[in-house]
Structure formats: C-alpha cells, structure tokens
Design an enzyme around this catalytic site. Structure first.
Site, mmCIF file in Angstrom:
data_model
loop_
_atom_site.group_PDB
_atom_site.id
_atom_site.type_symbol
_atom_site.label_atom_id
_atom_site.label_comp_id
_atom_site.label_asym_id
_atom_site.label_seq_id
_atom_site.Cartn_x
_atom_site.Cartn_y
_atom_site.Cartn_z
ATOM 1 N N GLY A 8 0.966 -1.295 0.076
ATOM 2 C CA GLY A 8 0.023 0.049 -0.061
ATOM 3 C C GLY A 8 0.900 1.264 -0.008
ATOM 4 O O GLY A 8 0.558 2.076 0.909
ATOM 5 N N ARG A 11 -0.042 5.465 -1.616
ATOM 6 C CA ARG A 11 -0.660 6.733 -1.304
ATOM 7 C C ARG A 11 -0.259 6.738 0.361
ATOM 8 O O ARG A 11 -0.152 5.676 0.923
ATOM 9 C CB ARG A 11 -2.376 6.698 -1.414
ATOM 10 C CG ARG A 11 -2.690 6.905 -2.687
ATOM 11 C CD ARG A 11 -4.245 6.892 -2.976
ATOM 12 N NE ARG A 11 -4.754 5.771 -2.802
ATOM 13 C CZ ARG A 11 -5.614 5.574 -2.091
ATOM 14 N NH1 ARG A 11 -6.304 6.300 -1.207
ATOM 15 N NH2 ARG A 11 -6.386 4.169 -1.935
ATOM 16 N N ASP A 59 -3.273 -7.452 -4.914
ATOM 17 C CA ASP A 59 -4.374 -7.467 -3.570
ATOM 18 C C ASP A 59 -4.104 -8.347 -2.859
ATOM 19 O O ASP A 59 -3.978 -9.463 -2.931
ATOM 20 C CB ASP A 59 -5.713 -7.652 -4.633
ATOM 21 C CG ASP A 59 -6.795 -7.785 -3.500
ATOM 22 O OD1 ASP A 59 -6.752 -7.685 -2.319
ATOM 23 O OD2 ASP A 59 -8.000 -7.554 -3.869
ATOM 24 N N ASN A 86 1.950 -2.293 5.610
ATOM 25 C CA ASN A 86 1.030 -1.077 5.476
ATOM 26 C C ASN A 86 -0.206 -1.050 5.115
ATOM 27 O O ASN A 86 -1.233 -0.459 5.662
ATOM 28 C CB ASN A 86 1.976 -0.093 5.090
ATOM 29 C CG ASN A 86 1.148 1.168 4.926
ATOM 30 O OD1 ASN A 86 0.867 2.304 5.889
ATOM 31 N ND2 ASN A 86 0.596 1.451 3.602
ATOM 32 N N SER A 141 -2.946 0.327 14.679
ATOM 33 C CA SER A 141 -3.635 1.566 14.775
ATOM 34 C C SER A 141 -3.960 1.540 16.056
ATOM 35 O O SER A 141 -3.932 0.713 16.787
ATOM 36 C CB SER A 141 -5.037 1.470 13.840
ATOM 37 O OG SER A 141 -5.968 2.302 14.370
ATOM 38 N N TYR A 154 -13.034 -3.116 11.766
ATOM 39 C CA TYR A 154 -11.722 -2.455 11.568
ATOM 40 C C TYR A 154 -11.052 -2.773 12.921
ATOM 41 O O TYR A 154 -9.720 -3.271 12.739
ATOM 42 C CB TYR A 154 -11.851 -1.047 11.414
ATOM 43 C CG TYR A 154 -10.644 -0.237 11.093
ATOM 44 C CD1 TYR A 154 -10.020 -0.343 9.890
ATOM 45 C CD2 TYR A 154 -9.977 0.748 12.100
ATOM 46 C CE1 TYR A 154 -8.596 0.458 9.688
ATOM 47 C CE2 TYR A 154 -8.795 1.333 11.829
ATOM 48 C CZ TYR A 154 -8.347 1.171 10.639
ATOM 49 O OH TYR A 154 -7.064 1.840 10.420
ATOM 50 N N ILE A 187 -3.672 10.274 11.086
ATOM 51 C CA ILE A 187 -2.506 10.779 10.327
ATOM 52 C C ILE A 187 -3.465 11.346 9.088
ATOM 53 O O ILE A 187 -4.537 10.732 8.774
ATOM 54 C CB ILE A 187 -1.798 9.520 9.916
ATOM 55 C CG1 ILE A 187 -1.219 8.741 10.953
ATOM 56 C CG2 ILE A 187 -0.731 10.196 8.824
ATOM 57 C CD1 ILE A 187 -0.297 9.649 11.724
HETATM 58 P P1 NDP Z 1 -4.876 5.178 2.150
HETATM 59 O O1 NDP Z 1 -6.383 5.002 2.012
HETATM 60 O O2 NDP Z 1 -4.499 6.600 2.228
HETATM 61 O O3 NDP Z 1 -3.860 4.287 1.480
HETATM 62 C C1 NDP Z 1 -4.087 2.891 1.466
HETATM 63 C C2 NDP Z 1 -3.216 2.143 0.546
HETATM 64 O O4 NDP Z 1 -3.434 0.841 0.835
HETATM 65 C C3 NDP Z 1 -3.129 2.606 -0.673
HETATM 66 O O5 NDP Z 1 -1.956 2.546 -1.052
HETATM 67 C C4 NDP Z 1 -3.814 1.363 -1.536
HETATM 68 O O6 NDP Z 1 -3.594 1.133 -2.914
HETATM 69 C C5 NDP Z 1 -3.510 0.240 -0.487
HETATM 70 N N1 NDP Z 1 -4.415 -0.986 -0.616
HETATM 71 C C6 NDP Z 1 -5.765 -0.651 -0.352
HETATM 72 N N2 NDP Z 1 -6.300 -2.055 -0.604
HETATM 73 C C7 NDP Z 1 -5.325 -2.931 -0.764
HETATM 74 C C8 NDP Z 1 -5.110 -4.151 -1.222
HETATM 75 N N3 NDP Z 1 -6.364 -5.145 -1.150
HETATM 76 N N4 NDP Z 1 -4.039 -4.642 -1.542
HETATM 77 C C9 NDP Z 1 -2.772 -3.858 -1.476
HETATM 78 N N5 NDP Z 1 -2.860 -2.731 -1.171
HETATM 79 C C10 NDP Z 1 -4.213 -2.179 -0.907
HETATM 80 O O7 NDP Z 1 -4.609 4.738 3.872
HETATM 81 P P2 NDP Z 1 -3.504 5.362 4.892
HETATM 82 O O8 NDP Z 1 -2.375 5.615 4.539
HETATM 83 O O9 NDP Z 1 -4.499 6.314 5.885
HETATM 84 O O10 NDP Z 1 -3.425 4.050 5.879
HETATM 85 C C11 NDP Z 1 -2.246 2.915 5.663
HETATM 86 C C12 NDP Z 1 -2.509 2.096 6.812
HETATM 87 O O11 NDP Z 1 -2.262 2.849 7.891
HETATM 88 C C13 NDP Z 1 -3.668 1.172 6.880
HETATM 89 O O12 NDP Z 1 -3.385 -0.156 7.364
HETATM 90 C C14 NDP Z 1 -4.341 2.268 8.039
HETATM 91 O O13 NDP Z 1 -5.436 1.249 8.695
HETATM 92 C C15 NDP Z 1 -3.451 2.473 8.912
HETATM 93 N N6 NDP Z 1 -3.692 3.578 9.800
HETATM 94 C C16 NDP Z 1 -4.214 4.716 9.241
HETATM 95 C C17 NDP Z 1 -4.360 5.856 10.046
HETATM 96 C C18 NDP Z 1 -4.622 7.122 9.713
HETATM 97 O O14 NDP Z 1 -4.981 7.900 10.523
HETATM 98 N N7 NDP Z 1 -4.685 7.231 8.337
HETATM 99 C C19 NDP Z 1 -4.291 5.602 11.523
HETATM 100 C C20 NDP Z 1 -3.715 4.311 12.056
HETATM 101 C C21 NDP Z 1 -3.644 3.476 10.953
HETATM 102 P P3 NDP Z 1 -4.466 1.799 -4.187
HETATM 103 O O15 NDP Z 1 -3.854 3.395 -3.866
HETATM 104 O O16 NDP Z 1 -3.957 1.118 -5.092
HETATM 105 O O17 NDP Z 1 -5.811 1.984 -3.547
#
Ligand code: NDP
Length: 249
Positions: A8, A11, A59, A86, A141, A154, A187
C-alpha cells in the site's frame, strides 16, 4: 544497498514510508492495489532520492497476488531486508456491531489481517532461506486497543495485527529477524479525509492528540526508518506509538 517491500505504498502512510526509506538508502518495492498512476509517481520520487524502485500491483487479500508480489520483489532486488505491512482499508460504511454485516467484515479481515499474516509468512520463509537478518514492521492503529463499536470489524483486524507481531517476533528471533508493530494515531491521508472536520475538532479543540496537530505520513516513515536502520537491535515484538501522545489519554 538494502531493499524494502512496502505494501500500500501508492498513497498516504505507505507513500511516506517509501520516501523516508528511499532517503535512508533503501531500494523500495512500491505495492498498490488499483491506483497505478499514484504508485508510479511514488516510484519516481524514490528514484529522485537516489534509490531504485519496483512497482508491483497486488491485492493482499488474494493468495496468488501475495505470491506474485513476493516473487517480483526478490526478482527486482535479489534480497528483501525489510517488509512493511502497511496496506489497509477502513469500512466503507460504519455500522453498530449489533447490526454490522458479514460482507464488510470479510473484506476487512482479508485485506487488513489475512493479507499481512500470510505475506509475512512468505517473506519470513524467504528471509530464513537466504539467511537474511531482516526486519518486519506492521502498521496497526490505535483502533487495536480502543473499542469503537461502530467499526468493530476494523478494530478486530488491527487488534489481530498486534498478535501477529508478537507471534512472528517469538518465532523469528532465533533467525535474527526482529518484528515490530507501529501504531499510528490520527494521520492526514485519504483514509481520514472524509472525517476531516471531526478530527480537526478532536485534535485542535479537544486535544485528544496531546501534541495538538495532525500526524503526517512522514512521522510514520521516520519511525520505520529507525527500525530499518537498526536503532532498536535488542527490541522485538515491540509496539511503537506514533500518535502524538493519543495513547496517554
Ligand atoms: P490510504 O487509504 O491513504 O492508502 C491505502 C493504501 O493501501 C493505498 O496505497 C492502497 O492502494 C492500498 N491498498 C488498499 N487495498 C489494498 C489491497 N487489497 N491490497 C494492496 N494494497 C491495498 O490509507 P492510509 O495511508 O491512511 O493507511 C495506511 C495504513 O495505516 C492502513 O493499514 C491503516 O489502517 C493504517 N492507519 C491509518 C491511520 C490514519 O489516520 N490514516 C491511523 C492508524 C492506522 P491503491 O492506491 O491502489 O488503492
């Protein structure tokens, strides 16, 4: 040069981790699910920092994609020193646990928990076979320990990642592989974009994050770099909160 596989990484937090690692001298496998253009942009940014990048779609919920991702990562860089679990998704719609459906539960468990559990298994076995004294970091998280009853699915996946960390830390220590859980607070990413005003109020007015600001992907990336560059050699199975003090409340 060392190499990292970041799931992931197209982004948000994964992107921040990938760029911090590149600045610290790591080649990076940029995994993504569907957003190829964003992943390619991260790869370009990695290269601008003097590191190599490989972009691999996959995926995490699918066994064949996980296997392809690992094969492609080793083909790209020969060895993987660091796995960062991640990638994760939040529920599309929040629902009280007395009413929540199975579809969302299955989706979240597949991506957030089953994916990292078996990806770690694949990479750990490759590290052991290659004799790599690697590092594995899983992004959980604060939902791992706060009972948010309107997104139980979640929370359960994130609590599961805490045990994943302990299990692999216990199993892999004899192979010189240390395993860590990094627990971000609130975040600023796409995941939190839809609830921005609510979080602004909680952080800036009510101070749920005692360091009164949003966390950034760079904040999380720096913690991962500390682990990756072996600043914690005698710690494993450890939780590192990157949450501006949220856990203190
Ligand atoms: P985003 O939604 O900004 O980014 C998610 C990322 O995961 C993207 O790169 C996306 O790829 C990828 N992704 C989604 N589904 C899949 C899949 N099935 N297989 C592979 N990759 C996948 O999320 P965040 O950056 O905010 O979150 C990242 C991690 O941090 C997560 O695990 C989240 O639970 C955790 N987290 C986030 C917090 C926050 O406040 N933001 C707080 C605590 C934990 P694509 O671009 O191709 O869709």
């Amino acid at each position: 040069m060392s190499a990292a596989l970041v799931t992931g990484a197209s982004r948000g937090i994964g992107r921040g981790i990938a760029l911090c690692l590149a600045s610290a001298g790591f080649d990076v496998v940029v995994n993504y699910a569907s957003n190829a253009a964003a992943a390619q942009e991260v790869a370009t940014q990695v290269q601008k920092r003097g590191a190599r990048a490989a972009v691999v779609r996959g995926d995490l919920a699918l066994a064949e994609d996980r296997a392809r991702l690992v094969d492609a990562s080793y083909e790209a860089f020969g060895d993987i020193d660091l796995l960062v679990n991640n990638a994760g998704v939040a529920p599309a719609v929040r629902a009280d646990i007395l009413e929540a459906g199975e579809e969302s539960f299955d989706r979240l468990v597949g991506i957030n928990l089953k994916g990292p559990y078996f990806l770690t298994q694949l990479v750990a076995n490759r590290m052991i076979a290659a004799g790599t004294r690697g590092r594995i970091v899983t992004i959980s998280s604060m939902s791992a320990y706060t009972a948010s009853v309107n997104r139980g699915d979640y929370c359960i996946t994130k609590a599961g990642l805490s045990m994943l960390t302990k299990l692999y830390a216990a199993r892999l220590a004899e192979h010189g592989i240390n395993v860590y859980e990094v627990r971000p607070g609130i975040i600023e990413t796409d995941m939190t974009g839809g609830v921005r005003e609510k979080y602004d109020r909680l952080i800036l007015d009510e101070g749920v994050t005692p360091i009164r600001r949003w966390g950034t992907p760079d904040d999380v990336g720096r913690a991962v770099v500390a682990i990756a560059t072996d600043l914690l050699p005698f710690s494993t199975g450890q939780v590192i909160d990157v949450d501006g003090g949220f856990h203190l409340r």
